[in-house]
Write a protein that holds these residues in place. Structure first.
Motif, short mmCIF file in Angstrom:
data_model
loop_
_atom_site.label_atom_id
_atom_site.label_comp_id
_atom_site.label_asym_id
_atom_site.label_seq_id
_atom_site.Cartn_x
_atom_site.Cartn_y
_atom_site.Cartn_z
N ALA A 128 30.80 22.02 12.26
CA ALA A 128 31.47 20.92 11.58
C ALA A 128 32.61 21.44 10.70
O ALA A 128 32.60 22.60 10.28
N ASP A 129 33.60 20.58 10.48
CA ASP A 129 34.72 20.88 9.58
C ASP A 129 35.49 22.13 10.01
O ASP A 129 36.03 22.85 9.17
N THR A 130 35.53 22.38 11.32
CA THR A 130 36.27 23.51 11.87
C THR A 130 37.12 23.03 13.03
O THR A 130 36.60 22.38 13.94
N PRO A 131 38.43 23.31 13.03
CA PRO A 131 39.25 22.91 14.18
C PRO A 131 38.79 23.62 15.44
O PRO A 131 38.54 24.83 15.43
N MET A 196 27.20 20.96 14.34
CA MET A 196 26.23 21.59 13.45
C MET A 196 26.94 22.10 12.20
O MET A 196 28.13 22.44 12.25
N PRO A 197 26.24 22.15 11.07
CA PRO A 197 26.80 22.86 9.91
C PRO A 197 27.16 24.29 10.29
O PRO A 197 26.53 24.89 11.17
N ALA A 198 28.15 24.84 9.62
CA ALA A 198 28.67 26.16 10.01
C ALA A 198 27.58 27.23 10.05
O ALA A 198 27.55 28.05 10.98
N GLN A 199 26.69 27.23 9.07
CA GLN A 199 25.66 28.26 9.05
C GLN A 199 24.67 28.08 10.20
O GLN A 199 24.19 29.07 10.78
N ASP A 200 24.36 26.83 10.55
CA ASP A 200 23.46 26.60 11.69
C ASP A 200 24.12 27.00 13.00
O ASP A 200 23.47 27.54 13.91
N TYR A 201 25.43 26.75 13.11
CA TYR A 201 26.15 27.15 14.32
C TYR A 201 26.15 28.67 14.46
O TYR A 201 25.96 29.20 15.57
N ALA A 202 26.35 29.38 13.35
CA ALA A 202 26.34 30.85 13.40
C ALA A 202 24.97 31.37 13.86
O ALA A 202 24.89 32.31 14.65
N ARG A 203 23.90 30.74 13.36
CA ARG A 203 22.56 31.16 13.80
C ARG A 203 22.34 30.84 15.27
O ARG A 203 21.77 31.65 16.01
N TRP A 204 22.80 29.66 15.70
CA TRP A 204 22.65 29.29 17.11
C TRP A 204 23.40 30.27 18.00
O TRP A 204 22.90 30.71 19.04
N ALA A 211 25.47 36.39 24.38
CA ALA A 211 26.63 36.40 23.48
C ALA A 211 27.29 37.77 23.47
O ALA A 211 27.18 38.53 22.52
N ASP A 212 27.96 38.14 24.53
CA ASP A 212 28.58 39.44 24.66
C ASP A 212 30.09 39.38 24.50
O ASP A 212 30.75 40.39 24.41
N GLY A 213 30.65 38.18 24.50
CA GLY A 213 32.07 38.06 24.28
C GLY A 213 32.85 37.90 25.57
O GLY A 213 32.67 38.65 26.53
N LEU A 214 33.74 36.90 25.58
CA LEU A 214 34.59 36.68 26.75
C LEU A 214 35.46 37.89 27.03
O LEU A 214 35.67 38.27 28.18
N ALA A 215 36.02 38.47 25.97
CA ALA A 215 36.94 39.60 26.18
C ALA A 215 36.20 40.80 26.80
O ALA A 215 36.75 41.49 27.66
N ARG A 216 34.97 41.04 26.38
CA ARG A 216 34.22 42.15 26.97
C ARG A 216 33.88 41.87 28.43
O ARG A 216 33.91 42.76 29.27
N GLU A 217 33.54 40.62 28.72
CA GLU A 217 33.31 40.26 30.12
C GLU A 217 34.58 40.46 30.93
O GLU A 217 34.56 40.97 32.06
N GLY A 218 35.72 40.07 30.34
CA GLY A 218 37.00 40.28 31.02
C GLY A 218 37.32 41.74 31.23
O GLY A 218 37.90 42.13 32.25
N ALA A 219 36.92 42.60 30.26
CA ALA A 219 37.15 44.04 30.41
C ALA A 219 36.38 44.60 31.60
O ALA A 219 36.89 45.45 32.34
N ARG A 220 35.15 44.12 31.80
CA ARG A 220 34.39 44.58 32.96
C ARG A 220 35.03 44.10 34.26
O ARG A 220 35.12 44.85 35.24
N LEU A 221 35.49 42.84 34.26
CA LEU A 221 36.16 42.32 35.45
C LEU A 221 37.47 43.06 35.72
O LEU A 221 37.86 43.26 36.87
#
Length: 351
Positions: A128-131, A196-204, A211-221
């Protein structure tokens, strides 16, 4: 019943849209009331047999009335046009630093991927409250991403990127629909947006195992799909280097200039003969039918990450240990579309 007459408003864009809608509703109601009131008054006052005077209106009064009515209508039109257009233009440009989420539409589902890597199907979790910037494409036909509570609707097109953004203001679960008829199960192409509240989103986010990161997946590709055979530092093939390339303006062989953004990278992968960089031969093969939309998204994230943090080589910024692209041993066999490097498992498709 109240939700029907007063729909839930859960984003900053929704508040602006609702104010504009309310103004148009009130203005239309006032004009409607005025017209029907005049019809009723004239119908009674000038009915057959009444003694109301029926002489011609003085010319000067008629002229002033016409000028005033025309000027008032023009002023109202220009005001409404300015308000609506400024709101629409503002909705096209996401704020700097907005959270970027990739959306791939497919008959008949929504596939979303967060920058940290987690994927979802027919769901989208956001703080929430995040663009939030949505970068969207379709694998088959035209779809339309529609969240009524956010008052956002954007067509999702095959073969190109479209984007929109929102900033949710209220935690909750909101309906996601496809607003463009897309085939037999169009009515079933729905999902939900979980704010979700920001802290709940971070925990989720942290609890997601992928959660390995798009950029890391792209590096493998980048390695397994053979991109490193030409574009890695030290390659024997003369091809554009990718470090610091994203966001820059590059000259093309036909004299045009192009901004290296998501759309440019996608076209370069699928239609390499379309925009050839100046000074380079058109030798890159097309990866159409070889790379899925999810893989293109990951490669784009990797190329964008090559503007490395200080103190780290750009080409290694997002690459996991052991996969940082380096000089190839001769011509890499993975330069052939669809062929992986020896010993490297084929990259998986999009979810």
């Amino acid at each position: 019943m109240s939700a029907f007459f007063v729909p839930v408003s859960a984003s900053t864009q929704a508040a602006t849209t609702d104010r504009l809608f309310l103004l148009l509703l009130v203005l239309s109601g006032v004009i409607l009331l005025l017209v029907f009131s005049l019809v009723a008054v004239f119908a009674v006052r000038y009915r057959r047999g009444s003694s109301a005077p029926r002489g011609a209106m003085p010319a000067i009064l008629s002229r002033e009335f016409e000028i005033g009515w025309t000027a008032a209508t023009l002023f109202v039109f220009l005001f409404l046009f300015w308000w609506a257009s400024s709101a629409q233009v503002a909705a096209l440009i996401p704020p700097a630093g907005a959270l970027e989420i990739h959306v791939v539409a497919k008959q008949w589902m929504w596939k979303t991927q967060h920058p940290e890597g987690p994927r979802e199907i027919n769901e989208l979790h956001v703080p929430a409250d995040t663009p939030v910037r949505l970068l969207m494409t379709s694998e088959d036909v035209i779809h339309s991403f529609f969240v009524p509570a956010f008052r956002i609707k954007k067509d999702v097109l095959p073969g190109r990127y479209t984007e929109t953004w929102f900033q949710a203001t209220k935690p909750g679960v909101y309906h996601l629909l496809c607003a463009e008829y897309c085939g037999t199960d169009h009515a079933r192409m729905e999902g939900r947006v979980v704010v979700m509240p920001a802290q709940d989103y971070a925990r989720w986010l942290g609890a997601r195992p992928e959660a390995d990161g798009l950029a890391r997946e792209g590096a493998r590709l980048f390695v397994s799909r053979g991109c490193a055979g030409c574009h890695a530092p030290g390659s024997r093939v003369r091809a554009p280097r990718l470090a610091g390339l994203f966001g820059s303006t590059v000259p093309l062989s036909d004299g045009r200039r192009a901004v290296v953004d998501e759309a440019y990278i996608r076209d370069s992968i699928l239609q390499p003969e379309r925009d050839i960089a100046a000074g380079y031969d058109p030798i890159m093969p097309s990866f159409r039918g070889v790379l899925g939309d999810g893989e293109i998204v990951a490669l784009t994230a990797y190329i964008r990450s090559l503007a490395a943090p200080e103190g780290r080589p750009a080409a290694e910024a997002a690459a996991p240990p052991g996969l940082a692209p380096g000089p190839p041993e001769g011509r890499s066999p993975a330069m052939e579309p669809g062929r992986a490097l020896e010993g490297t498992p084929p990259a998986g498709g999009s979810p």
